[in-house]
Write a protein that holds these residues in place. Sequence first.
Motif, mmCIF file in Angstrom:
data_model
loop_
_atom_site.group_PDB
_atom_site.id
_atom_site.type_symbol
_atom_site.label_atom_id
_atom_site.label_comp_id
_atom_site.label_asym_id
_atom_site.label_seq_id
_atom_site.Cartn_x
_atom_site.Cartn_y
_atom_site.Cartn_z
ATOM 1 N N TYR A 72 4.541 -6.244 8.048
ATOM 2 C CA TYR A 72 4.222 -6.753 6.719
ATOM 3 C C TYR A 72 5.524 -7.068 5.980
ATOM 4 C CZ TYR A 72 -0.652 -5.184 7.064
ATOM 5 O OH TYR A 72 -1.958 -5.013 7.439
ATOM 6 N N PRO A 73 5.761 -8.310 5.593
ATOM 7 C CA PRO A 73 6.899 -8.583 4.712
ATOM 8 C C PRO A 73 6.773 -7.729 3.449
ATOM 9 C CG PRO A 73 5.910 -10.628 5.517
ATOM 10 C CD PRO A 73 4.989 -9.529 5.909
ATOM 11 N N GLU A 74 7.894 -7.449 2.812
ATOM 12 C CA GLU A 74 7.886 -6.550 1.651
ATOM 13 C C GLU A 74 6.950 -7.036 0.546
ATOM 14 O OE1 GLU A 74 11.035 -4.543 -1.551
ATOM 15 O OE2 GLU A 74 11.776 -5.705 0.173
ATOM 16 N N TRP A 75 6.985 -8.345 0.259
ATOM 17 C CA TRP A 75 6.116 -8.864 -0.803
ATOM 18 C C TRP A 75 4.646 -8.679 -0.462
ATOM 19 C CZ3 TRP A 75 2.431 -12.384 0.323
ATOM 20 C CH2 TRP A 75 2.597 -13.156 1.487
ATOM 21 N N SER A 88 8.368 -14.655 -3.636
ATOM 22 C CA SER A 88 7.760 -13.572 -4.412
ATOM 23 C C SER A 88 6.270 -13.825 -4.509
ATOM 24 C CB SER A 88 8.383 -13.472 -5.809
ATOM 25 O OG SER A 88 8.120 -14.647 -6.564
ATOM 26 N N ALA A 121 3.313 -6.336 1.589
ATOM 27 C CA ALA A 121 2.953 -4.922 1.519
ATOM 28 C C ALA A 121 2.717 -4.498 0.072
ATOM 29 C CB ALA A 121 4.049 -4.080 2.158
ATOM 30 N N THR A 122 3.560 -4.976 -0.844
ATOM 31 C CA THR A 122 3.411 -4.632 -2.263
ATOM 32 C C THR A 122 2.122 -5.211 -2.829
ATOM 33 O OG1 THR A 122 5.814 -4.570 -2.540
ATOM 34 C CG2 THR A 122 4.486 -4.814 -4.536
ATOM 35 N N GLU A 124 6.394 -4.923 13.986
ATOM 36 C CA GLU A 124 7.689 -4.328 13.691
ATOM 37 C C GLU A 124 8.433 -4.141 15.001
ATOM 38 O OE1 GLU A 124 7.685 -0.854 11.292
ATOM 39 O OE2 GLU A 124 6.103 -1.574 9.959
#
Length: 390
Positions: A156-159, A289, A161-162, A320
Amino acid sequence: MLDWLIIGGGIHGTHIAHVLNQRGGVPLDRLRILDPNPRLLARWEECTGNTGMPFLRSPLVHHLGVHPFDLHDFSRTKHGKPVAKFTAPYDRPGTLLFKKHCDWLIENFGLFDSHLVGAATRFSEIEGGMRVETTVGAVEARRVILAIGMSDQPFYPEWAATARAAGAPVGHIFEAGFSRADLPDWTRAVVIGGGITAAQTAAAMGRRLPGTVSLLLPYEERIHQFDSDPGWLGPKEMRGFEAEKVPAKRRAMIREARHRGSMPPDVRSDLGHGVHAGEVHKKVARVASAEVLPDGGLDLKLDDGSAIRTDQVVLCTGFEQKRPGGALIDRLIGDFELPIAPCGFPIPDTALRWHPRIFVTGPLGELELGPPARNIAGARRAADRLLKSV
């Protein structure tokens, strides 16, 4: 005490069990496949079903049978004929044919009786073997094979996952329990990824609701027939790999050889037809974003300055790239001081032995098996090596 305990009931674990039984003469009552899913190959079926892939990327001779032309011969029987489809190049089998052959092998050779539904939690040495604590009790075996794949660690890219944690409609095509077919109808869906999985998923979703799907690629299509060149299936490339004894250099060779995020020509062509027909919109850009909107949707800001509003994101961003197995493998390394490379992956011997009684295959064996380690060809190569330890 069992002769063999195989941890993992995917492509590798199932094929190796079949080979140990049919070629190695290991009785099925002396062998178990430990896997938490209700049936063997369940996660493989889930993943391939979600992508909608009509044909495998692998050629005719890469399958779970013992002999090279087992799948071809099966396709000519009454069991295989209804779905007996192959496609050029390399006579790649239809996914339904491949699945039916797998089901037939599991049923016909009684492999389902060897399936123990559960998960391993800890290992300890006992006289003559290993004791493996599992969620369904302890199992003792002379030898253990770790056939753990990457499917339990989708990336999951960070954006993403958030946004997902905030309740946004973000799913991963390889997430356990995710079902593309069961997604509610969307107004505008965005598929994110640059490889074969993203292309197939976008094309399938575009056929369901034409004109409502955008494929967001991080780069222009990378076209490769296979995920590593065919020379890696034989001595042409493997000779140099095996001659290199430094694990970090082997890892570099694997990274260089793999065509990550690529797709074969026929998949690009299918995607192109979908784009031409207006079923799929294609754009090369990355998400900079993401803002969760009051209605639960997402506003994706892209690195080219544009934006996309969506009420369904499907990630096709692979896995991953860390060592699989999580805490189980962490404990195993700590308890037995097992050798690992700088990348964190096992350093087994040529027989895939990581410990006198523990063997590895798939991703855990790739520093010995080379770039094809994770796929069907890697499973067949691993089975050949493991037979020498029977």
